[in-house]
Design an enzyme around this catalytic site. Structure first.
Site, short mmCIF file in Angstrom:
data_model
loop_
_atom_site.label_atom_id
_atom_site.label_comp_id
_atom_site.label_asym_id
_atom_site.label_seq_id
_atom_site.Cartn_x
_atom_site.Cartn_y
_atom_site.Cartn_z
N LYS A 1 49.54 46.74 32.38
CA LYS A 1 48.12 47.15 32.37
C LYS A 1 47.92 48.45 33.14
O LYS A 1 47.22 49.34 32.69
CB LYS A 1 47.24 46.04 32.99
CG LYS A 1 47.36 44.69 32.29
CD LYS A 1 46.39 43.66 32.87
CE LYS A 1 46.68 43.31 34.32
NZ LYS A 1 47.91 42.52 34.53
N ARG B 1 39.63 37.78 34.93
CA ARG B 1 40.87 37.02 35.04
C ARG B 1 40.62 35.52 34.98
O ARG B 1 41.57 34.74 35.07
CB ARG B 1 41.50 37.35 36.38
CG ARG B 1 42.84 38.09 36.28
CD ARG B 1 43.36 38.15 37.65
NE ARG B 1 44.63 38.62 37.95
CZ ARG B 1 44.98 39.89 38.09
NH1 ARG B 1 44.18 40.85 37.77
NH2 ARG B 1 46.18 40.18 38.53
N ARG C 1 59.77 46.84 40.25
CA ARG C 1 58.64 47.76 40.41
C ARG C 1 58.58 48.36 41.82
O ARG C 1 58.75 47.67 42.80
CB ARG C 1 57.34 47.02 40.12
CG ARG C 1 56.10 47.87 40.40
CD ARG C 1 54.90 47.40 39.66
NE ARG C 1 54.36 46.15 40.17
CZ ARG C 1 53.33 45.52 39.60
NH1 ARG C 1 52.76 46.04 38.52
NH2 ARG C 1 52.89 44.39 40.09
N ARG D 1 55.51 46.24 46.44
CA ARG D 1 54.30 45.50 46.78
C ARG D 1 54.67 44.14 47.37
O ARG D 1 55.59 43.50 46.88
CB ARG D 1 53.45 45.28 45.52
CG ARG D 1 52.35 46.32 45.35
CD ARG D 1 51.71 46.25 44.00
NE ARG D 1 51.26 44.90 43.64
CZ ARG D 1 50.63 44.62 42.49
NH1 ARG D 1 50.39 45.58 41.62
NH2 ARG D 1 50.25 43.40 42.22
N ARG E 1 52.36 34.01 40.59
CA ARG E 1 51.40 34.82 39.83
C ARG E 1 51.51 34.54 38.34
O ARG E 1 50.50 34.52 37.63
CB ARG E 1 51.63 36.31 40.11
CG ARG E 1 51.04 36.74 41.45
CD ARG E 1 51.68 38.00 41.97
NE ARG E 1 51.47 39.15 41.14
CZ ARG E 1 52.32 40.17 41.03
NH1 ARG E 1 53.45 40.15 41.70
NH2 ARG E 1 52.04 41.19 40.26
P1 ADP Z 1 49.13 42.14 38.70
O1 ADP Z 1 48.40 42.25 37.40
O2 ADP Z 1 50.42 42.86 38.70
O3 ADP Z 1 49.24 40.75 39.23
P2 ADP Z 1 46.84 43.28 40.16
O4 ADP Z 1 46.98 44.54 40.90
O5 ADP Z 1 45.97 43.27 38.97
O6 ADP Z 1 48.33 42.91 39.81
O7 ADP Z 1 46.34 42.12 41.14
C1 ADP Z 1 46.97 41.85 42.38
C2 ADP Z 1 46.28 40.68 43.06
O8 ADP Z 1 44.91 41.01 43.33
C3 ADP Z 1 46.22 39.39 42.25
O9 ADP Z 1 47.38 38.61 42.39
C4 ADP Z 1 44.97 38.71 42.87
O10 ADP Z 1 45.27 38.12 44.10
C5 ADP Z 1 44.06 39.88 43.12
N1 ADP Z 1 43.15 40.16 41.97
C6 ADP Z 1 43.10 41.31 41.24
N2 ADP Z 1 42.16 41.25 40.28
C7 ADP Z 1 41.60 40.02 40.37
C8 ADP Z 1 40.58 39.33 39.66
N3 ADP Z 1 39.93 39.88 38.61
N4 ADP Z 1 40.27 38.07 40.04
C9 ADP Z 1 40.89 37.49 41.08
N5 ADP Z 1 41.86 38.07 41.80
C10 ADP Z 1 42.23 39.32 41.46
#
Ligand code: ADP
Length: 215
Positions: A14, A89, A128, A161, A172
Site C-alpha cells: 500500500k 481497517r 523491509r 520498523r 499483524r
Molecule cells: P502495515 O500495513 O504494514 O501493517 P501501517 O503503517 O498501515 O502498516 O500500520 C502500522 C500500525 O499502525 C498497525 O499495525 C496499527 O497498529 C496502526 N494502524 C494504522 N492504521 C490503522 C487503522 N486504520 N486502524 C487501526 N490501527 C491502525
C-alpha cells in the site's frame, strides 16, 4: 470530495503504491500508519494512546482513528481527492467513513484490493527497511539502497520498523484476516471492490491501478 481506498494486508504494498500514485495523480495521500508513527515520534496525546497497540501489532481503537481522519480531512478543500492507505481497517471504521462522507457529500470511487500470497507478504515484511528521516521504503533484496543502510534520497539512516519483527508480523497478519479482510465483502456488496494482483513488481501494480482510474 472523492476518495479511493487501498486495501491489503501488511506488506501488500500500500505504501509503495501510494508513492507511485502521488507522482501520477492529484490524490492526497492519507496514511493512518504514517500519521500514527508521526504522533508517536512527537509524543502527542494520540501517539501516547496508540503506542502499546502499535508495538503489539494490534489495531488502534476505531474512535482514535476516526478522529484523526476527520481532523485531517478538515484541513483540505471540500473538493479534495484522497487516497486512503491503511484506512479503513475495520467494518466500524468503514461505517464511520461513510457517515463522515455523507455529511460532506463525499464519494468513495474505488477500493483497490491488493492481493498478495502470504509467503510473499512475509518475505516483504522481514526484509523491509525504512529511512529514519524521509520515510522512503526499501527492501534488502527487492529494492536495496545503493549503499547498505543508507537512504538513496537523503542519506538518512535505514531502520527496521519495530513492528516488522517476526512475532509481530504474524500477529499483524492474523489481525488483518480477522478484522480487515471482512471489508472485502463489505465493499464488494457496494460494487466498489477492484481486485489487483499485487504480488509482482510495484510498477505492474501501479499500472493496473492507473488503468482503472483512467477508465
Ligand atoms: P502495515 O500495513 O504494514 O501493517 P501501517 O503503517 O498501515 O502498516 O500500520 C502500522 C500500525 O499502525 C498497525 O499495525 C496499527 O497498529 C496502526 N494502524 C494504522 N492504521 C490503522 C487503522 N486504520 N486502524 C487501526 N490501527 C491502525
Amino acid at each position: 470530495m472523492e476518495a479511493i481506498i487501498l486495501l491489503g494486508g501488511p506488506g501488500a504494498g500500500k505504501g509503495t503504491l501510494s508513492e507511485f500514485l502521488k507522482k501520477q495523480t492529484d490524490f492526497i495521500h492519507v496514511s493512518t500508519g504514517d500519521m500514527l508513527r508521526a504522533a508517536l515520534k512527537s509524543g502527542s496525546p494520540v501517539g501516547l494512546e496508540a503506542k502499546a497497540f502499535m508495538e503489539a501489532g494490534a489495531l488502534v481503537p476505531d474512535s482514535v482513528i476516526l478522529r484523526i481522519i476527520e481532523e485531517r480531512i478538515s484541513q483540505e478543500a471540500a473538493s479534495a481527492r484522497y487516497m486512503f492507505d491503511g484506512f479503513p481497517r475495520t467494518i466500524d471504521q468503514a461505517k464511520g467513513l461513510d457517515l463522515l462522507f455523507k455529511n460532506k457529500s463525499g464519494t468513495v470511487k474505488h477500493v483497490f484490493n491488493l492481493i498478495v500470497p502470504r509467503e510473499t507478504l512475509l518475505k516483504r515484511l522481514t526484509g523491509r527497511r525504512v529511512c529514519k528521516s524521509c520515510g522512503a521504503v526499501y527492501h534488502l533484496i527487492n529494492i536495496p539502497p545503493k549503499k547498505a543502510g543508507v537512504c538513496d534520497v537523503d542519506g538518512g539512516e535505514l531502520y527496521q520498523r519495530a513492528d516488522d519483527s517476526e512475532d509481530t508480523i504474524l500477529n499483524r497478519l492474523e489481525v488483518y484476516e480477522k478484522q480487515t479482510a471482512p471489508l472485502i465483502e463489505f465493499y464488494q456488496k457496494q460494487k466498489l471492490l477492484r481486485d489487483i494482483a499485487a504480488g509482482h513488481s510495484a510498477a505492474e501494480t501501479g499500472a493496473a491501478v492507473l488503468d482503472i482510474l483512467s477508465a
